[in-house]
Design a protein around this motif. Structure first.
Motif, short mmCIF file in Angstrom:
data_model
loop_
_atom_site.label_atom_id
_atom_site.label_comp_id
_atom_site.label_asym_id
_atom_site.label_seq_id
_atom_site.Cartn_x
_atom_site.Cartn_y
_atom_site.Cartn_z
N THR A 224 14.23 52.43 4.11
CA THR A 224 14.19 52.57 2.86
C THR A 224 15.45 52.94 2.13
N PHE A 225 15.76 52.36 1.20
CA PHE A 225 17.02 52.69 0.21
C PHE A 225 16.75 53.67 -0.79
N VAL A 226 17.59 54.58 -0.88
CA VAL A 226 17.56 55.54 -1.89
C VAL A 226 18.65 54.88 -2.94
N GLU A 227 18.06 54.95 -4.39
CA GLU A 227 18.95 54.02 -5.15
C GLU A 227 20.10 54.51 -5.31
N ALA A 228 21.13 53.36 -6.10
CA ALA A 228 22.46 53.63 -6.60
C ALA A 228 22.84 55.07 -6.74
N THR A 229 23.73 55.81 -6.00
CA THR A 229 23.87 56.98 -6.10
C THR A 229 25.62 57.09 -6.47
N ALA A 230 25.99 57.97 -7.50
CA ALA A 230 27.42 57.72 -7.98
C ALA A 230 28.11 58.68 -6.99
N PRO B 231 12.53 49.80 13.08
CA PRO B 231 11.29 49.41 13.78
C PRO B 231 10.56 48.07 13.09
N ASN B 232 11.00 47.64 11.83
CA ASN B 232 10.75 46.57 11.63
C ASN B 232 11.58 45.87 10.44
N ARG B 233 11.41 44.78 9.99
CA ARG B 233 12.38 44.29 9.27
C ARG B 233 12.07 44.40 7.71
N VAL B 234 11.18 44.97 7.29
CA VAL B 234 10.84 45.39 5.87
C VAL B 234 11.76 46.42 5.45
N VAL B 235 12.35 46.11 4.28
CA VAL B 235 13.07 47.18 3.58
C VAL B 235 12.73 47.33 2.11
N ILE B 236 12.77 48.57 1.75
CA ILE B 236 12.61 48.78 0.51
C ILE B 236 14.17 49.09 -0.24
N SER B 237 14.23 47.81 -1.42
CA SER B 237 15.42 47.84 -1.87
C SER B 237 15.60 48.98 -2.76
N PRO B 238 17.08 49.18 -2.97
CA PRO B 238 17.44 50.17 -3.93
C PRO B 238 17.16 49.85 -5.52
N MET B 239 16.32 50.75 -5.85
CA MET B 239 15.68 50.63 -7.21
C MET B 239 16.07 51.72 -8.16
N CYS B 240 16.82 51.81 -9.17
CA CYS B 240 17.33 52.93 -10.29
C CYS B 240 16.15 53.38 -10.65
N MET B 241 15.94 54.72 -10.68
CA MET B 241 14.78 55.28 -11.39
C MET B 241 15.25 56.16 -12.46
N PRO C 254 30.84 61.73 -11.03
CA PRO C 254 30.04 61.96 -12.35
C PRO C 254 30.12 60.78 -13.25
N GLU C 255 31.54 60.32 -13.48
CA GLU C 255 31.41 59.01 -14.42
C GLU C 255 31.28 57.91 -13.92
N GLY C 256 30.72 57.88 -12.56
CA GLY C 256 30.31 56.49 -11.78
C GLY C 256 28.92 56.20 -12.01
N ARG C 257 28.23 57.33 -12.90
CA ARG C 257 26.78 57.10 -12.96
C ARG C 257 26.35 56.01 -13.97
N ILE C 258 25.43 55.17 -13.75
CA ILE C 258 24.90 54.35 -14.82
C ILE C 258 24.46 54.76 -16.32
N SER C 259 23.73 55.90 -15.65
CA SER C 259 23.09 56.85 -17.03
C SER C 259 23.33 58.09 -16.59
N ASN C 260 22.99 58.96 -17.52
CA ASN C 260 22.74 60.35 -17.25
C ASN C 260 21.56 60.96 -16.36
N GLY C 261 20.65 60.11 -15.97
CA GLY C 261 19.63 60.18 -15.16
C GLY C 261 19.85 59.55 -13.81
N CYS C 262 21.07 59.40 -13.35
CA CYS C 262 21.40 58.66 -12.02
C CYS C 262 21.74 59.83 -10.87
N PRO C 263 21.32 59.55 -9.77
CA PRO C 263 21.68 60.69 -8.88
C PRO C 263 23.13 60.65 -8.41
#
Length: 381
Positions: free
Chosen positions: A54-60, A17-27, A63-72
Motif C-alpha cells: 500500500t502506497f501512502v499518497e504524494a507526501t511533500a 506477499p502478492n503483486r496487488v498494489v494500492i496506488s498512491p491517491m491524493c486525499m 512545505p512549498e512542495g505540497r499540491i494543496s494545503n491538505g496534502c501530507p
C-alpha cells in the motif's frame, strides 16, 4: 499455470506477499502536513483488504512542495509520528507499505480536488488556505491563470535534493518498507523531464540527457542514504500524450538511467501536463491503457515495472502479469470502491487464503463459505 497475481515478489530485502498494489491517491485531508484519523482508517482498510503493498499518497518534502494545503508532508521530524499508526497496522496484517516522496513544483499551492483542482481563489484564502511561491525548471505556468513558477537556481536544486534525502530518512523512521520518487504527472521532477515545461538553456535543459540530470541527481542521492535492502521505486509519466512532449522512447532512456541509479521498480503512469489547454491531447483511455508503456520499459531495459490505469478485474490483472507487461499491478479508484479487491480477486482466481484476512473476519467468512458450498453460490461474489 500458477496465479502470478498472488505469487510473492522479492525486491532487495523486501518480500511482497502478492503483486496487488494500492496506488498512491491524493486525499487532500492532512492538517499542516500531518496525517489524521481519516488516513489511519483509509490506509488501514487496504491492509484489511489484502493488498501486498500500500502506497501512502504524494507526501511533500518541503512545505512549498505540497499540491494543496491538505496534502501530507515529511519535511519535519514532527511529521514522523502521524505515519506510524499506518505503517504499524499494515505491517501487523502481514503486508508492506511505501511512501511516495513528492514536490509539486509548478502545480503547487492549488485547490483541493473537490474545490476545483485549480488555482486558489479568494474564497479559498478567506477560508484559511495559504498561497506560496512556486518553483520549476522555467517560468512556465501549468496553464492560463496558474501561478508562474520562479526558475530554479542551482541552490534551489540542492535544497530540494537534500529535502528528498531527508524525507527518505524520515520515511524509514516512520516504518515504511520502501519509498517512491514522484517523477510523473507534471510535478517538479517531471517538469524537468518534459520539454513542455523545461525551457532552460543551461546543463538542465535542452537535450534529454540534460533534462534528466536533476531527477537522476535526486534518485542517486536518495539511493545513497537508503539501507541497501530497502527498495526504491520511481513513478514516471512515460508519455505526455501531447505532441512535442515527453515520448515513450524518452521513457526507455530514462528507465535505463533510473535502473543504473539504483531504482528497482519503474511505476509506469502517463500524462499530467498541459499545453494551451490541450491536456493529454492524444490519450484514449480504456482498460489497462498504460500497460503497453510498462511492457516496453520492462522489455527494453530489464527494469521491473508496475502498471496502473483502469485495471478493474482480477482476470485482466493476471493476464498482464502472465504476458510480462509488468511485475506489479497497481489498483487505484477500484480500491476506493472496493477496499477488499485483493481478497475478492483471490477468490475469483481460485486461490483464497484465509490466513491473509484479519483473523476475526477469516473465522466468520470461512465458515460462511463452507456453508455456501452446498448451495452452489459464490461466497464472495
Amino acid at each position: 499455470m500458477s496465479v502470478k497475481l498472488f505469487e510473492p515478489l522479492i525486491i532487495r530485502g523486501v518480500t511482497l506477499p502478492n503483486r496487488v498494489v494500492i496506488s498512491p491517491m491524493c486525499m487532500y485531508a492532512a492538517e499542516e502536513g500531518h496525517l489524521t484519523p481519516f488516513h489511519h482508517t483509509h490506509y488501514g482498510k487496504f491492509a484489511f483488504g489484502g493488498a501486498g503493498l500500500t502506497f501512502v499518497e504524494a507526501t511533500a518534502v518541503t512545505p512549498e512542495g505540497r499540491i494543496s494545503n491538505g496534502c501530507p508532508g515529511i519535511w519535519s521530524d514532527d511529521h514522523i509520528e502521524s505515519f506510524r499508526p499506518v505503517t504499524r497496522q499494515i505491517r501487523e496484517m502481514g503486508f508492506k507499505s511505501a511512501l511516495q516522496l513528492a514536490h509539486a513544483g509548478r502545480k503547487a499551492a492549488t485547490q483541493r480536488a473537490w474545490q476545483g483542482n485549480g488555482p486558489l481563489t479568494q474564497e479559498n484564502l478567506d477560508a484559511g488556505d495559504k498561497v506560496w511561491e512556486v518553483i520549476g525548471p522555467s517560468p512556465v505556468p501549468f496553464d492560463a491563470g496558474w501561478l508562474i513558477p520562479r526558475e530554479m537556481t542551482r541552490a534551489d536544486m540542492d535544497a530540494v535534493r537534500d529535502a528528498f534525502v531527508a524525507g527518505a530518512g524520515r520515511a524509514m523512521q516512520a516504518g515504511f518498507d520502501l519509498v517512491e520518487l514522484h517523477m510523473a504527472h507534471g510535478y517538479l521532477m517531471q517538469s524537468f523531464l518534459t520539454p513542455l515545461a523545461n525551457h532552460r538553456t543551461d546543463d538542465y535543459g535542452g537535450s534529454l540527457e540534460n533534462r534528466m540530470r536533476f531527477p537522476l541527481e535526486v534518485a542517486r542521492a536518495v539511493r545513497a542514504v537508503l539501507p541497501e535492502d530497502v527498495p526504491l521505486f520511481a513513478r514516471i509519466s512515460a508519455t505526455d500524450w501531447i505532441d512535442g512532449g515527453f515520448e515513450p522512447e524518452d521513457a526507455v532512456v530514462l528507465a535505463a538511467a533510473l535502473k543504473a541509479a539504483g531504482v528497482d521498480v519503474v511505476d509506469t503512469s502517463s500524462g499530467g501536463n498541459m499545453l494551451h489547454g490541450a491536456t493529454n491531447a492524444n490519450l484514449k483511455r480504456g482498460p489497462a491503457y498504460q500497460a503497453h508503456l510498462a511492457r516496453q520499459l520492462r522489455a527494453e531495459t530489464g527494469v521491473m515495472t508496475q502498471t496502473v490505469g483502469l485495471i478493474r478485474t482480477p482476470e485482466l490483472a493476471e493476464e498482464l502479469l502472465q504476458e510480462g507487461a509488468a511485475d506489479l499491478i497497481a489498483i487505484g479508484r477500484q480500491a476506493l470502491f472496493n477496499p477488499y479487491w485483493a481478497h475478492h480477486a483471490a477468490e475469483r482466481l481460485g486461490v483464497t487464503d484465509w490466513d491473509h484476512w484479519p483473523a476475526p473476519y477469516a473465522w466468520w467468512l470461512s465458515k460462511w463459505a463452507r456453508g455456501l458450498e452446498h448451495t452452489g453460490e459464490a461466497p464472495l461474489a
